[in-house]
Write a protein that holds these residues in place. Structure first.
Motif, PDB file in Angstrom:
ATOM      1  N   ASP A  36     -41.882 -49.340  19.547  1.00 35.30           N
ATOM      2  CA  ASP A  36     -40.500 -49.246  20.021  1.00 35.30           C
ATOM      3  C   ASP A  36     -39.867 -50.594  20.360  1.00 35.30           C
ATOM      4  O   ASP A  36     -38.998 -50.675  21.237  1.00 35.30           O
ATOM      5  N   GLU A 239     -35.025 -49.335  38.727  1.00 37.67           N
ATOM      6  CA  GLU A 239     -35.591 -48.116  38.143  1.00 37.67           C
ATOM      7  C   GLU A 239     -35.426 -47.008  39.178  1.00 37.67           C
ATOM      8  O   GLU A 239     -36.035 -47.049  40.245  1.00 37.67           O
ATOM      9  N   GLY A 256     -36.812 -37.084  36.233  1.00 37.93           N
ATOM     10  CA  GLY A 256     -37.255 -38.275  35.508  1.00 37.93           C
ATOM     11  C   GLY A 256     -36.783 -39.542  36.183  1.00 37.93           C
ATOM     12  O   GLY A 256     -36.735 -39.625  37.414  1.00 37.93           O
ATOM     13  N   PHE A 258     -34.366 -43.569  35.372  1.00 37.38           N
ATOM     14  CA  PHE A 258     -33.568 -44.395  34.481  1.00 37.38           C
ATOM     15  C   PHE A 258     -33.549 -45.818  35.013  1.00 37.38           C
ATOM     16  O   PHE A 258     -33.791 -46.077  36.195  1.00 37.38           O
ATOM     17  N   GLN A 269     -32.279 -47.612  30.023  1.00 36.30           N
ATOM     18  CA  GLN A 269     -33.203 -46.586  29.555  1.00 36.30           C
ATOM     19  C   GLN A 269     -33.072 -45.354  30.453  1.00 36.30           C
ATOM     20  O   GLN A 269     -32.874 -45.466  31.663  1.00 36.30           O
ATOM     21  N   TYR A 270     -33.169 -44.185  29.835  1.00 43.47           N
ATOM     22  CA  TYR A 270     -33.063 -42.919  30.563  1.00 43.47           C
ATOM     23  C   TYR A 270     -34.177 -42.008  30.065  1.00 43.47           C
ATOM     24  O   TYR A 270     -34.261 -41.702  28.878  1.00 43.47           O
ATOM     25  N   THR A 271     -35.063 -41.600  30.968  1.00 41.85           N
ATOM     26  CA  THR A 271     -36.202 -40.754  30.613  1.00 41.85           C
ATOM     27  C   THR A 271     -36.118 -39.454  31.394  1.00 41.85           C
ATOM     28  O   THR A 271     -36.041 -39.463  32.630  1.00 41.85           O
ATOM     29  N   LYS A 300     -40.070 -34.125  26.845  1.00 38.80           N
ATOM     30  CA  LYS A 300     -39.752 -35.478  27.314  1.00 38.80           C
ATOM     31  C   LYS A 300     -38.750 -36.089  26.342  1.00 38.80           C
ATOM     32  O   LYS A 300     -39.009 -36.165  25.144  1.00 38.80           O
ATOM     33  N   GLN A 302     -36.274 -39.577  25.820  1.00 43.12           N
ATOM     34  CA  GLN A 302     -36.003 -40.923  26.309  1.00 43.12           C
ATOM     35  C   GLN A 302     -34.883 -41.549  25.480  1.00 43.12           C
ATOM     36  O   GLN A 302     -35.007 -41.686  24.263  1.00 43.12           O
ATOM     37  N   ASN A 304     -32.781 -44.906  24.729  1.00 45.54           N
ATOM     38  CA  ASN A 304     -32.969 -46.351  24.841  1.00 45.54           C
ATOM     39  C   ASN A 304     -31.700 -47.073  24.407  1.00 45.54           C
ATOM     40  O   ASN A 304     -31.151 -46.801  23.332  1.00 45.54           O
ATOM     41  N   ASN A 316     -36.311 -41.031  21.761  1.00 46.07           N
ATOM     42  CA  ASN A 316     -37.634 -40.466  21.538  1.00 46.07           C
ATOM     43  C   ASN A 316     -37.683 -39.065  22.143  1.00 46.07           C
ATOM     44  O   ASN A 316     -37.204 -38.844  23.258  1.00 46.07           O
TER      45      ASN A 316
END
Length: 406
Positions: A36, A239, A256, A258, A269-271, A300, A302, A304, A316
């Motif tokens: 990635d 984070e 989650g 981010f 980023q956001y998960t 899950k 994610q 990016n 992802n």
């Protein structure tokens, strides 16, 4: 992100059928490829990400005047011309980490709330962009690959996520199974349709959807706290973890974290995790005599983003669950990547909402499979394992008919 890591790049120039630049990204301590890493051709307007082995390939980027931007969260952004690659292709390039964890950083509840509202406003007002995207999905039952999907899309999107979409070229292969195919077919396509956008306006009272931290109907039911703080290029990265209140009544909720840069108002980023089968556990269509069940389902996703532009780069998606067949448990995994690999010069026409396009599985059975096209056009460099999976499907003549969009 640990400071002891140094990222090494080995590059080689390969002028192939589609005139491309190829390379591999390795960690100097472990020697393991880094997945990635985002690689973008600046003048050629193409982009890609490294695969699980750290390898990448950018098409249409052999012009010596072109430059590549190489980025990964936690590391310095590297820009090099293709000419430099051609001269120093056997050289080793080092990219040192530049994400220093800050200790003792204190942010008030009001400060966190302000960041959340800033993110929601940014997502809400983000402008629509016209681009091209590529999707790849592999579905596993235990360790056996049961399904393979690749697709090229025309899309509109924003920082908020996917807006509209249309499949242009695609292919799939699926191994025959009287029960497993009920659950593996296009699993992550459904995930993308249910959560294609981060921000959502106030919902109707009778509408059921996935609870999101940036949804106007759910924000009051979510808790936020800063898990870690970092410094990179004199900017502070936070984070932030989020989770729903215990008393929230929505049947499907997410949790989650981010990563956000408040000084630049950039989401990096956001998960998000969703502990739910999202409809994949519906057994009503199964007419066989086996005892079937789905358990421990978890999604899950994610998102990016570019640290330079703030635009969405790739998504992802992973779906994990236990498939229980006559009391025998098979761990299953559906893994996929959705990358925005090129910006469109002209606006797209006749695109559809993502939910309609992705959920209509009849689209997957329309036109002839073209092996040559798929040999020459991988946006994400395939791993050796993936090549073996494709070969096994081809030997079984498992690739069905797919289609080109109208």
């Amino acid at each position: 992100m640990r400071n002891r890591f140094i990222l090494i790049f080995f590059f080689s120039i390969t002028l192939s059928f589609s005139q491309s630049v190829e390379g591999v990204v390795l960690d100097s301590i472990t020697g393991v490829g880094i997945a990635d890493v985002h690689v973008q051709s600046l003048s050629g307007n193409h982009g890609t990400i490294t695969n699980e082995e750290g390898r990448f390939r950018i098409i249409n980027s052999s012009n010596e005047k072109d430059s590549l931007r190489i980025s990964h969260i936690g590391y310095e952004v590297l820009e090099l011309s293709v000419k430099e690659f051609s001269i120093n292709y056997s050289d080793t390039l080092y990219l040192k980490p530049n994400l220093l964890e800050l200790q003792g950083v204190t942010v008030t509840n009001d400060g966190v709330s302000e960041m959340i509202r800033d993110i929601m406003e940014t997502l809400k007002k983000s402008q629509i962009r016209n681009s091209y995207a590529f999707y790849r999905q592999t579905s596993f039952k235990d360790t056996i690959a049961m399904e393979w999907i690749e697709a090229f899309y025309k899309i509109t999107h924003s920082k908020n996520g996917i807006d509209k979409i249309k499949i242009d070229q695609a292919r799939f292969a699926r191994k025959r199974s009287d029960s497993t195919s009920l659950f593996l077919i296009h699993s992550n396509f459904s995930s993308l349709t249910l959560t294609p956008q981060l921000y959502s306006p106030v919902l109707k009272t009778n509408e059921v959807t996935v609870g999101k931290p940036f949804g106007e109907s759910f924000i009051k039911n979510y808790q936020f706290y800063i898990e870690k703080s970092y410094q990179k290029n004199k900017s502070t990265y936070h984070e932030i973890h989020f989770e729903p209140d215990d008393d929230i009544t929505n049947p499907i909720n997410s949790y989650g974290s981010f990563v956000y840069i408040p000084s630049e108002k950039k989401l990096v980023q956001y998960t998000v995790f969703i502990d739910h089968a999202l409809g994949s556990d519906d057994l009503s269509n199964y007419k066989g005599d086996k005892k079937l069940a789905i358990d421990n389902a978890r999604h899950k996703l994610q998102f990016n983003y570019s640290e330079i532009t703030g635009h969405l780069d790739f998504i992802n998606v992973e779906y994990f669950y236990d498939f229980i067949e006559n009391d025998v448990v098979f761990p299953c995994r559906v893994a996929s990547k959705f990358i925005i690999y090129k910006n469109a010069i002209k606006p797209h026409k006749k695109l559809r909402t993502s939910s309609l396009e992705l959920e209509d599985v009849r689209n997957f059975e329309k036109a002839k499979y073209k092996p040559r096209f798929w040999r020459d056009n991988p946006v994400i460099y395939r791993t050796e394992r993936e090549n073996l999976i494709i070969s096994s499907f081809e030997k079984e003549n498992a690739f069905g008919t797919y289609f080109k969009g109208n």
